[in-house]
Design a protein around this motif. Structure first.
Motif, PDB file in Angstrom:
ATOM      1  N   SER A  39       0.808  -1.404   0.032  1.00  0.00           N
ATOM      2  CA  SER A  39      -0.128   0.169   0.085  1.00  0.00           C
ATOM      3  C   SER A  39       0.825   1.152  -0.235  1.00  0.00           C
ATOM      4  N   CYS A  41       0.625   5.140   1.101  1.00  0.00           N
ATOM      5  CA  CYS A  41      -0.129   5.787   2.296  1.00  0.00           C
ATOM      6  C   CYS A  41      -0.052   7.273   2.313  1.00  0.00           C
ATOM      7  N   ASP A  42      -0.724   7.759   3.025  1.00  0.00           N
ATOM      8  CA  ASP A  42      -0.609   9.373   3.150  1.00  0.00           C
ATOM      9  C   ASP A  42       0.467   9.340   4.554  1.00  0.00           C
ATOM     10  N   THR A 118     -13.150   1.758   5.836  1.00  0.00           N
ATOM     11  CA  THR A 118     -13.230   2.802   4.726  1.00  0.00           C
ATOM     12  C   THR A 118     -12.133   3.842   5.159  1.00  0.00           C
ATOM     13  N   GLU A 119     -11.935   4.198   6.462  1.00  0.00           N
ATOM     14  CA  GLU A 119     -10.992   5.242   6.867  1.00  0.00           C
ATOM     15  C   GLU A 119      -9.689   4.755   6.665  1.00  0.00           C
ATOM     16  N   SER A 121      -8.875   2.897   4.124  1.00  0.00           N
ATOM     17  CA  SER A 121      -8.519   2.656   2.707  1.00  0.00           C
ATOM     18  C   SER A 121      -8.321   4.017   2.263  1.00  0.00           C
ATOM     19  N   LYS A 122      -8.821   5.079   2.682  1.00  0.00           N
ATOM     20  CA  LYS A 122      -8.697   6.563   2.282  1.00  0.00           C
ATOM     21  C   LYS A 122      -7.269   6.948   2.674  1.00  0.00           C
ATOM     22  N   CYS A 124      -4.637   4.836   3.120  1.00  0.00           N
ATOM     23  CA  CYS A 124      -3.679   3.999   2.191  1.00  0.00           C
ATOM     24  C   CYS A 124      -4.633   3.808   0.875  1.00  0.00           C
ATOM     25  N   ASN A 125      -4.722   4.743   0.121  1.00  0.00           N
ATOM     26  CA  ASN A 125      -5.527   4.909  -1.166  1.00  0.00           C
ATOM     27  C   ASN A 125      -5.195   4.070  -2.561  1.00  0.00           C
ATOM     28  N   LYS A 126      -3.809   3.791  -2.509  1.00  0.00           N
ATOM     29  CA  LYS A 126      -3.446   3.028  -3.557  1.00  0.00           C
ATOM     30  C   LYS A 126      -2.649   1.577  -3.224  1.00  0.00           C
ATOM     31  N   HIS A 127      -2.545   0.852  -4.193  1.00  0.00           N
ATOM     32  CA  HIS A 127      -2.117  -0.435  -3.539  1.00  0.00           C
ATOM     33  C   HIS A 127      -1.775  -1.537  -4.878  1.00  0.00           C
TER      34      HIS A 127
END
Length: 250
Positions: A39, A41-42, A118-119, A121-122, A124-127
């Protein structure tokens, strides 16, 4: 003339290793497959994802190990390397078992707390997803250490020859490091499903300094071996990552 003879000798050795490895693979019954999610992530919120995993995901993965849905799992945090910040891995004996586990565990996580899922996933929004098969080593069957070094290789069409080199030439060196207490586990895995990475070599130890010391010993043991050069010719591009193991179960 000497270079030609040396090249011919290396070719004969590599052909022998390839045939040997293929025969061993045919006799191997205890298959190990790994589903890996890497992932992006921010950076400012990635520790929150770790908190969510501990509260939400970990009990479900522990239950999946207990009931036999999977044989083990690990959750990694980025220490040094490329863009991936977190890695989630679970192990089973077949691709079908991995896919069944993915559906079952994912559904349980969402059902338990979809808002929290969902939080995460937001943040770490790419994987990138991969399915690997273990070619050599004891990944998924031995308790890992807390520090991980993984090399992700891009290889040419001779990758089966590279596998033979690992199983016949490199594996004894890895096993010696485990016997000496320098490593806690190691693995070499082949690509089944996913992106452009074709092979992964991974090893674990008790801490980062011990891990890097073990890697130096491995490099020193193989540096004068011409078959090591053959491997790097076949798999001539790679990305290195150092990971911290945040959680695991087996």
């Amino acid at each position: 003339m000497h270079k030609i003879l040396k090249g011919a000798a290396l070719l004969q050795v590599c052909l022998f290793l390839t045939v040997t490895a293929t025969a061993q693979a045919a006799d191997h019954t205890d298959e190990v497959y790994v589903y890996g999610t890497y992932s992006v992530c921010d950076l400012t919120q990635q520790e929150r994802v770790d908190e969510i995993f501990e509260k939400l995901d970990k009990p479900i993965y522990d239950a999946a190990v207990a009931d036999g849905t999977i044989s083990s799992y690990s959750y990694y945090a980025h220490h040094t390397g490329g863009k991936w910040r977190r890695g989630m891995f679970f192990v089973a004996g077949s691709i079908d078992a991995l896919l069944d586990a993915q559906e079952k565990i994912g559904g349980q996580i969402d059902a338990k707390n979809e808002k929290m899922s969902t939080e995460a996933s937001k943040i770490c929004n790419k994987h990138d997803d991969y399915i690997w098969r273990q070619v050599a080593g004891n990944v998924g069957t031995s308790e890992p250490g807390k520090a991980v070094f993984s090399a992700y290789y891009v290889c040419d069409s001779r990758e089966v020859q590279a596998d033979a080199l690992v199983t016949q030439v490199f594996a004894p060196e890895y096993d010696k490091l485990i016997a000496d207490g320098d490593l806690t586990s190691w693995g070499y895995l082949e690509h089944i499903v996913g992106g452009h990475i074709r092979r992964v070599a991974t090893m674990t130890s008790t801490d980062m300094k011990s891990l890097m010391a073990a890697r130096s010993k491995l490099t020193a043991a193989l540096i004068d071996n011409p078959l090591g050069e053959t491997f790097t010719e076949i798999c001539d591009a790679h990305d290195d990552y150092m990971w911290e193991v945040k959680a695991n179960g087996m």
